[in-house]
Write a protein that holds these residues in place. Sequence first.
Motif, short mmCIF file in Angstrom:
data_model
loop_
_atom_site.label_atom_id
_atom_site.label_comp_id
_atom_site.label_asym_id
_atom_site.label_seq_id
_atom_site.Cartn_x
_atom_site.Cartn_y
_atom_site.Cartn_z
N GLU A 163 0.83 2.11 -2.50
CA GLU A 163 2.09 1.46 -2.10
C GLU A 163 3.03 1.23 -3.28
OE1 GLU A 163 3.49 -2.42 0.56
OE2 GLU A 163 1.40 -2.17 -0.05
N ASN A 164 2.51 0.82 -4.41
CA ASN A 164 3.36 0.49 -5.56
C ASN A 164 3.28 1.56 -6.65
OD1 ASN A 164 4.16 -2.03 -4.44
ND2 ASN A 164 2.20 -2.93 -5.09
N THR A 165 3.02 2.78 -6.27
CA THR A 165 2.94 3.87 -7.24
C THR A 165 3.93 4.98 -6.87
OG1 THR A 165 1.26 5.14 -6.06
CG2 THR A 165 0.48 3.38 -7.52
N ARG A 166 4.17 5.89 -7.81
CA ARG A 166 5.08 7.01 -7.56
C ARG A 166 4.36 8.23 -6.99
NH1 ARG A 166 6.90 9.56 -11.39
NH2 ARG A 166 5.46 8.90 -13.04
N HIS A 167 3.05 8.19 -7.03
CA HIS A 167 2.28 9.36 -6.65
C HIS A 167 1.69 9.17 -5.26
CE1 HIS A 167 2.86 10.20 -10.82
NE2 HIS A 167 2.09 9.18 -11.20
N LYS A 168 1.94 10.12 -4.41
CA LYS A 168 1.47 10.04 -3.03
C LYS A 168 0.55 11.22 -2.72
CE LYS A 168 4.27 6.55 -2.39
NZ LYS A 168 3.75 5.17 -2.23
N TYR A 169 -0.37 10.97 -1.83
CA TYR A 169 -1.21 12.06 -1.32
C TYR A 169 -1.78 11.64 0.03
CZ TYR A 169 -5.27 9.33 -2.96
OH TYR A 169 -6.21 8.36 -3.16
N ARG A 170 -2.31 12.59 0.73
CA ARG A 170 -2.90 12.31 2.04
C ARG A 170 -4.10 13.23 2.27
NH1 ARG A 170 1.32 15.82 3.23
NH2 ARG A 170 0.83 17.46 4.77
N ILE A 171 -4.85 12.91 3.29
CA ILE A 171 -6.04 13.68 3.64
C ILE A 171 -5.87 14.23 5.06
CG2 ILE A 171 -8.52 13.58 4.09
CD1 ILE A 171 -7.91 13.44 1.16
#
Length: 212
Positions: free
Chosen positions: A80-88
Amino acid sequence: MTRTDKHKPKLNWKKGFFLILALNIAGFLLLISLIFWPAEDVELPSETEKVKQESSEFVVRTSKENLNSLINAYIEHLTENTRHKYRIELEEDVHLIGELPVFSTTVPLSMRFEPEVVENGDIILRQESISLGLLELPNRRIMQYLDRYLPMPDWVIVDPNEEEIYIAITDMDIRSNFELAVESLDLKENNLAFRISVPYETFGIESWKMFP
């Protein structure tokens, strides 16, 4: 009839009487001895030797769709508070999709893993394919970037040398104090099951009162 023959029956009768009397006395003494003979000590099991059940275990089955939604909701909260996103995406394998920072930009990341359930209920994700945009990098280098830049919980361990990810499900800190383990994870057959141990103390129940 002689004198000896005349008294012979009397002697036999007397012997029989005293024999019966002796047997009765011996039987009475034997009965008395059995009643008052000290009993042997019997060692009872101590409290520590009693098997106590501390929890109950349930098997919960679910689908790829439900588990996928739960995983991504957790990842969204984690990042939530980061710039890096990913998903599964759970398909016939485990597909990780995200972005990694490279120099001053980000590069799309795609990784596919084959899940394997460990005997204790944890999961090993064995890397099948990996790509970082159009960059040609060794798989280990990409795994190192993954470990360094993507936020992950403590119970997820990235091993670049083995090119795999160890998911310690049994070490998850669940607020309800439940214990979780994987029973089966067959993505191709959509057969997913988890073991959930519910400690009695969670509900304020003392196991020794339930199972004396």
